[in-house]
Design a protein around this motif. Sequence first.
Motif, mmCIF file in Angstrom:
data_model
loop_
_atom_site.group_PDB
_atom_site.id
_atom_site.type_symbol
_atom_site.label_atom_id
_atom_site.label_comp_id
_atom_site.label_asym_id
_atom_site.label_seq_id
_atom_site.Cartn_x
_atom_site.Cartn_y
_atom_site.Cartn_z
ATOM 1 N N ILE A 1 23.374 -121.473 31.693
ATOM 2 C CA ILE A 1 22.085 -121.216 32.334
ATOM 3 C C ILE A 1 21.814 -119.722 32.385
ATOM 4 C CG2 ILE A 1 23.002 -121.163 34.704
ATOM 5 C CD1 ILE A 1 20.508 -122.750 35.493
ATOM 6 N N ILE B 1 25.947 -117.977 33.583
ATOM 7 C CA ILE B 1 27.155 -118.603 34.137
ATOM 8 C C ILE B 1 27.508 -119.816 33.291
ATOM 9 C CG2 ILE B 1 28.058 -119.862 36.136
ATOM 10 C CD1 ILE B 1 26.214 -118.032 37.821
ATOM 11 N N HIS B 2 28.745 -119.921 32.930
ATOM 12 C CA HIS B 2 29.213 -121.036 32.104
ATOM 13 C C HIS B 2 29.962 -122.007 33.007
ATOM 14 C CE1 HIS B 2 29.904 -122.620 28.114
ATOM 15 N NE2 HIS B 2 31.168 -122.833 28.406
ATOM 16 N N VAL B 3 29.477 -123.227 33.108
ATOM 17 C CA VAL B 3 30.052 -124.184 34.051
ATOM 18 C C VAL B 3 30.697 -125.340 33.287
ATOM 19 C CG1 VAL B 3 29.581 -125.745 35.966
ATOM 20 C CG2 VAL B 3 28.235 -123.685 35.738
ATOM 21 N N SER C 1 21.401 -120.120 43.812
ATOM 22 C CA SER C 1 20.326 -120.004 42.820
ATOM 23 C C SER C 1 19.819 -118.577 42.640
ATOM 24 C CB SER C 1 19.157 -120.922 43.200
ATOM 25 O OG SER C 1 18.688 -120.627 44.502
ATOM 26 N N SER D 1 19.611 -126.396 35.796
ATOM 27 C CA SER D 1 19.718 -125.715 37.096
ATOM 28 C C SER D 1 20.383 -126.625 38.114
ATOM 29 C CB SER D 1 18.324 -125.340 37.618
ATOM 30 O OG SER D 1 17.707 -124.399 36.798
ATOM 31 N N THR E 1 22.506 -128.888 37.555
ATOM 32 C CA THR E 1 23.939 -128.959 37.227
ATOM 33 C C THR E 1 24.687 -127.773 37.835
ATOM 34 O OG1 THR E 1 23.448 -130.125 35.172
ATOM 35 C CG2 THR E 1 25.620 -129.119 35.339
ATOM 36 N N LEU E 2 24.094 -126.587 37.696
ATOM 37 C CA LEU E 2 24.707 -125.386 38.270
ATOM 38 C C LEU E 2 24.813 -125.514 39.797
ATOM 39 C CD1 LEU E 2 25.309 -122.121 37.672
ATOM 40 C CD2 LEU E 2 23.221 -121.985 39.016
ATOM 41 N N THR F 1 27.425 -128.301 40.799
ATOM 42 C CA THR F 1 28.827 -127.967 40.547
ATOM 43 C C THR F 1 29.321 -126.902 41.521
ATOM 44 O OG1 THR F 1 28.087 -126.506 38.755
ATOM 45 C CG2 THR F 1 28.916 -128.647 38.119
ATOM 46 N N ARG F 2 28.442 -125.958 41.891
ATOM 47 C CA ARG F 2 28.857 -124.920 42.845
ATOM 48 C C ARG F 2 28.819 -125.425 44.289
ATOM 49 N NH1 ARG F 2 26.352 -119.170 41.069
ATOM 50 N NH2 ARG F 2 27.056 -118.627 43.189
ATOM 51 N N ASP G 1 28.886 -119.492 48.609
ATOM 52 C CA ASP G 1 28.228 -120.713 48.123
ATOM 53 C C ASP G 1 28.148 -121.801 49.197
ATOM 54 O OD1 ASP G 1 27.876 -119.582 45.653
ATOM 55 O OD2 ASP G 1 29.402 -120.778 44.614
#
Length: 357
Positions: free
Chosen positions: A13, A18-20, A282, A329, A331-332, A335-336, A345
């Motif tokens: 994203i 950031i790679h998740v 976000s 978004s 998904t980010l 996951t966080r 977070d």
Amino acid sequence: MKGEHILMFHGLIFVGLIHVTIFVVGAEPQVPCYFIFGDSLVDSGNNNALTTAAKANYKPYGIDFPQGVTGRFTNGKTVADIIGQLLGFPKFIPPYATATDQEISTGVNYGSGSAGIREESGSHLGDRINMDRQLLNHEKTISRLSALQNNKTFTDEYLKKCIYLSNIGSNDYINNYLIPSIYPSSKTYTVDQYATVLVQEYSQQLKTIYNLGARKIAVFGLGQIGCTPAEITRFGTSGKPCVEWINDAVKLFNDKLKSLVTELNSNYLDAKFTFINLASISAPQGDVPLPNTPCCQVGEDGQCVRDSNPCLVRALTVFYDGFHPSEISNTLIATRSYISVIPSDTFPYDISHLARL
């Protein structure tokens, strides 16, 4: 292995690139059930049969969702859907509007587009299932569960083990406080007073969830509403990336909500409340600019124009329409929320920890 399923989320994203990648391996869901309260950020079809302008049961919504158009206000899965998968549920939690007796034992989604903490929020758009009505629906679900399980003690113990997610409050700003031509709230309250009365009302609603048997409750703060394409178009940003005074108003609410979570944890020692810091998750990371443009063609209401063609590369868009995040978004965020990347977070713990408690 027999009966084992592996879930993987792999997202890229623009938010600081950031790679998740998260793997969840397990034969059984981590909790027996999962109940979802909220607004269009989690609605999975409860508004479809209501008389309201707040509906997403048409293309291009659902273009990337396995079941197609369902009433979800995004191109694919919502934050609540993805958290359900991370918790190990093999199927999506059904909307209250259509949930069968066979389905309710794994949970119910009560979310409703344009719904708010306050009863009047979103009323100019038509019908919606506000938070108080969602709580009444949850009470009805518990009665159904009790009758099916035929053992009140068992039902009470069962409900204590479930995860409860609440993601509401955006419409108390977008479809209430920020529309002074329709709602008197901005003339009645200063920004700080409004955040206070909102959190006071929400406090009663969260206590009701507790009184109905919940002991593991994830409470989402509000995202940066001032960065949504619709509010930027409406108010302008004076050369800044977002409408700063709206984000400042939201921060007041979030700070008070986080304090409320601390208070609830000290008052209800047998329960675990946690705050999901959506604004932090976000927020832009580093110097990568956020593309604040909707992926779909939007009308004056900020929603996708019916049957219009969305952007082709949806994995590179933060917003799907004028208000709602794209699946990438979501998904980010999910996951966080499930596993914190940085300490801010979640507070005091992430959802994966909440499930284990």
